[in-house]
Motif scaffolding. Structure first.
Motif, PDB file in Angstrom:
ATOM      1  N   THR A 145      32.048-129.758 -59.182  1.00 60.24           N
ATOM      2  CA  THR A 145      32.672-130.802 -58.261  1.00 60.24           C
ATOM      3  C   THR A 145      31.372-131.318 -57.134  1.00 60.24           C
ATOM      4  N   LYS A 146      30.314-130.645 -56.978  1.00 62.22           N
ATOM      5  CA  LYS A 146      28.999-130.963 -56.216  1.00 62.22           C
ATOM      6  C   LYS A 146      27.983-131.413 -57.177  1.00 62.22           C
ATOM      7  N   LYS A 147      28.305-131.794 -58.565  1.00 63.94           N
ATOM      8  CA  LYS A 147      27.397-131.962 -59.515  1.00 63.94           C
ATOM      9  C   LYS A 147      26.021-131.164 -59.452  1.00 63.94           C
ATOM     10  N   ARG A 148      26.239-129.886 -59.408  1.00 56.20           N
ATOM     11  CA  ARG A 148      25.053-128.979 -59.594  1.00 56.20           C
ATOM     12  C   ARG A 148      24.971-128.281 -60.609  1.00 56.20           C
ATOM     13  N   LYS A 149      23.679-127.569 -61.109  1.00 54.93           N
ATOM     14  CA  LYS A 149      24.060-126.658 -62.438  1.00 54.93           C
ATOM     15  C   LYS A 149      23.553-125.148 -62.071  1.00 54.93           C
ATOM     16  N   LEU A 150      23.356-124.986 -60.844  1.00 52.59           N
ATOM     17  CA  LEU A 150      22.993-123.484 -60.528  1.00 52.59           C
ATOM     18  C   LEU A 150      23.768-123.038 -59.319  1.00 52.59           C
ATOM     19  N   TRP A 151      24.352-121.955 -59.276  1.00 48.71           N
ATOM     20  CA  TRP A 151      24.765-121.241 -58.280  1.00 48.71           C
ATOM     21  C   TRP A 151      24.518-120.024 -58.084  1.00 48.71           C
ATOM     22  N   GLY A 152      24.748-119.103 -56.828  1.00 44.89           N
ATOM     23  CA  GLY A 152      24.430-117.943 -56.761  1.00 44.89           C
ATOM     24  C   GLY A 152      24.993-117.345 -55.211  1.00 44.89           C
ATOM     25  N   LEU A 153      24.513-116.048 -54.941  1.00 40.78           N
ATOM     26  CA  LEU A 153      24.903-115.445 -53.661  1.00 40.78           C
ATOM     27  C   LEU A 153      23.644-115.331 -52.576  1.00 40.78           C
ATOM     28  N   ILE A 176      18.192-119.682 -54.518  1.00 40.22           N
ATOM     29  CA  ILE A 176      19.057-118.579 -55.450  1.00 40.22           C
ATOM     30  C   ILE A 176      18.471-117.455 -56.027  1.00 40.22           C
ATOM     31  N   ILE A 177      18.890-116.356 -55.518  1.00 43.79           N
ATOM     32  CA  ILE A 177      18.125-115.098 -56.058  1.00 43.79           C
ATOM     33  C   ILE A 177      18.716-114.633 -57.312  1.00 43.79           C
ATOM     34  N   GLY A 178      17.648-114.266 -58.139  1.00 42.84           N
ATOM     35  CA  GLY A 178      17.897-114.018 -59.570  1.00 42.84           C
ATOM     36  C   GLY A 178      18.532-112.963 -60.023  1.00 42.84           C
ATOM     37  N   ASP A 196       6.362-114.489 -62.715  1.00 46.23           N
ATOM     38  CA  ASP A 196       7.134-113.797 -62.122  1.00 46.23           C
ATOM     39  C   ASP A 196       7.787-114.542 -60.873  1.00 46.23           C
ATOM     40  N   ILE A 197       8.691-113.803 -60.066  1.00 50.93           N
ATOM     41  CA  ILE A 197       9.401-114.570 -59.154  1.00 50.93           C
ATOM     42  C   ILE A 197       9.957-116.033 -59.721  1.00 50.93           C
ATOM     43  N   ASP A 198      10.696-115.925 -60.879  1.00 55.34           N
ATOM     44  CA  ASP A 198      10.938-117.377 -61.561  1.00 55.34           C
ATOM     45  C   ASP A 198      12.092-117.697 -60.770  1.00 55.34           C
ATOM     46  N   ASP A 199      12.947-116.950 -59.966  1.00 57.38           N
ATOM     47  CA  ASP A 199      14.042-117.563 -58.991  1.00 57.38           C
ATOM     48  C   ASP A 199      13.777-118.670 -58.054  1.00 57.38           C
ATOM     49  N   TYR A 200      12.499-118.453 -57.517  1.00 61.27           N
ATOM     50  CA  TYR A 200      11.870-119.471 -56.598  1.00 61.27           C
ATOM     51  C   TYR A 200      11.693-120.742 -57.701  1.00 61.27           C
ATOM     52  N   GLU A 201      11.244-120.673 -58.724  1.00 59.16           N
ATOM     53  CA  GLU A 201      11.042-121.979 -59.533  1.00 59.16           C
ATOM     54  C   GLU A 201      12.283-122.534 -59.743  1.00 59.16           C
ATOM     55  N   ARG A 202      13.141-121.635 -60.419  1.00 59.89           N
ATOM     56  CA  ARG A 202      14.356-122.031 -60.609  1.00 59.89           C
ATOM     57  C   ARG A 202      15.308-122.916 -59.552  1.00 59.89           C
ATOM     58  N   SER A 203      15.023-122.499 -58.473  1.00 60.99           N
ATOM     59  CA  SER A 203      15.621-122.918 -57.394  1.00 60.99           C
ATOM     60  C   SER A 203      15.196-124.522 -56.864  1.00 60.99           C
ATOM     61  N   ILE A 204      13.670-124.391 -57.118  1.00 60.75           N
ATOM     62  CA  ILE A 204      12.837-125.753 -56.708  1.00 60.75           C
ATOM     63  C   ILE A 204      13.286-126.660 -57.793  1.00 60.75           C
ATOM     64  N   ARG A 205      13.374-126.347 -59.145  1.00 57.21           N
ATOM     65  CA  ARG A 205      13.870-127.218 -60.166  1.00 57.21           C
ATOM     66  C   ARG A 205      15.330-127.810 -59.858  1.00 57.21           C
ATOM     67  N   SER A 206      16.105-126.710 -59.562  1.00 58.98           N
ATOM     68  CA  SER A 206      17.603-127.417 -59.480  1.00 58.98           C
ATOM     69  C   SER A 206      17.491-128.518 -58.253  1.00 58.98           C
ATOM     70  N   TYR A 207      16.796-128.288 -56.974  1.00 63.98           N
ATOM     71  CA  TYR A 207      16.694-129.090 -56.158  1.00 63.98           C
ATOM     72  C   TYR A 207      16.001-130.586 -56.588  1.00 63.98           C
ATOM     73  N   VAL A 208      15.070-130.584 -57.418  1.00 64.09           N
ATOM     74  CA  VAL A 208      14.258-131.769 -57.716  1.00 64.09           C
ATOM     75  C   VAL A 208      15.379-132.465 -58.725  1.00 64.09           C
ATOM     76  N   LEU A 209      15.747-131.706 -59.920  1.00 68.35           N
ATOM     77  CA  LEU A 209      16.784-132.659 -60.482  1.00 68.35           C
ATOM     78  C   LEU A 209      18.005-132.838 -60.338  1.00 68.35           C
ATOM     79  N   TYR A 210      18.721-132.081 -59.370  1.00 67.39           N
ATOM     80  CA  TYR A 210      20.077-132.302 -59.192  1.00 67.39           C
ATOM     81  C   TYR A 210      20.514-132.294 -57.654  1.00 67.39           C
ATOM     82  N   GLY A 211      19.404-132.128 -56.717  1.00 64.95           N
ATOM     83  CA  GLY A 211      19.742-132.241 -55.155  1.00 64.95           C
ATOM     84  C   GLY A 211      19.917-130.967 -54.650  1.00 64.95           C
TER      85      GLY A 211
END
Length: 284
Positions: A145-153, A176-178, A196-211
């Motif tokens: 519904t929010k047009k995102r590709k990543l979710w977390g806690l 989004i913690i991994g 390492d700390i791949d969850d930081y890069e994934r969070s950044i790329r999610s923002y860059v690509l999908y807001g």
């Protein structure tokens, strides 16, 4: 024209007068030297939540690891020989599945998912949730519904006050913690440059690509960070890899991350400084 056959056990959701079809999800767990731990923690947690063993894929480093895990685990759980290394196994996992496939990704030492609540004395506390599958479905539903590709806690597992201070659901620029997250598999979003700390890069790329990313701020996963043997704790130069990863992130995304000083270390913080710079230029 070819028609794709949809499994009968797919999930249907109704939102804003639109039907969203969520294909059968896969659960993926990378694991190394934790064939006992994974059984007593993540696997037990998932089975207690109502998932079937056949829905779980465990990714191990090599044939030797495969044999150790095969001896201990339920025969319906798929054990897949991948590669060793955090970045390497993440790359392997996201390339193993199809683009657009729903994946629940978690570490091998998850004990529980807890929510913040007000007890009878009107004090904030944490308690185990009993509707794990509903929460996971909600994460993927919000992504659609929010047009995102990543979710977390929420990333801090022991602070009910911090959790409660946040909106229940957000979908902007958040970490989004991994250890427990879901993706609608996007290979571009999951292209990693850090060891390492791949969850930081994934969070950044999610923002860059999908807001942004969907985050459920009143929920957190319970685990013992850096206390369980095996996994990344078996990497002798772990701190060096973390420090190297921080430098890579600062150089690659200079306006989207900064380091906050702590007593003996630095903690990566996500912030879009481009907005501040633009605002400053407009004011001047």
């Amino acid at each position: 024209m070819f028609l794709k056959i949809i499994p009968i056990h797919s999930y249907l959701f109704m939102n804003r007068n639109k039907i969203y079809l969520l294909l059968n999800m896969k659960i993926c767990i990378p694991s190394y030297n934790r064939y006992e731990t994974i059984q007593h923690k993540s696997i037990k947690f998932l089975l207690n939540a109502g998932y079937e063993a056949s829905e779980i894929d465990v990714f191990v480093a090599d044939q030797e690891q495969y044999d150790l895990y095969k001896e201990k685990m339920d025969g319906d759980i798929s054990i897949i020989i991948a590669v060793k290394g955090l970045r390497e196994v993440r790359d392997f996992i996201f390339n193993y599945y199809d683009q657009g496939e729903n994946l629940l990704c978690l570490d091998d030492d998850i004990e529980d998912v807890r929510e913040c609540y007000l007890n009878d004395d009107n004090k904030l506390r944490l308690r185990s949730i009993t509707n794990v599958k509903e929460i996971v479905d909600k994460g993927f539903d919000l992504c659609v519904t929010k047009k995102r590709k990543l979710w977390g806690l929420y990333p801090c597992p022991n602070n009910a006050m911090w959790m409660n201070s946040q909106k229940e659901f957000t979908w902007d620029y958040k970490f989004i913690i991994g250890n427990f997250f879901g993706v609608i598999n996007c290979k571009n979003m999951n292209k990693l440059s850090v060891p390492d700390i791949d969850d930081y890069e994934r969070s950044i790329r999610s923002y860059v690509l999908y807001g942004g990313s969907v985050r459920m701020n009143h929920l957190s996963a319970k685990t013992k960070f850096r206390k369980n043997t095996g996994g990344q704790q078996d990497t002798s130069n772990r701190q060096e890899l973390i420090d190297n990863s921080k430098e890579i992130l600062l150089n690659t995304y200079p306006n989207l991350i900064y380091l906050r000083k702590r007593k003996s270390d630095t903690n990566p913080m996500l912030k879009d400084r481009r907005t501040l710079e633009q605002h400053f230029n407009n004011v001047c």
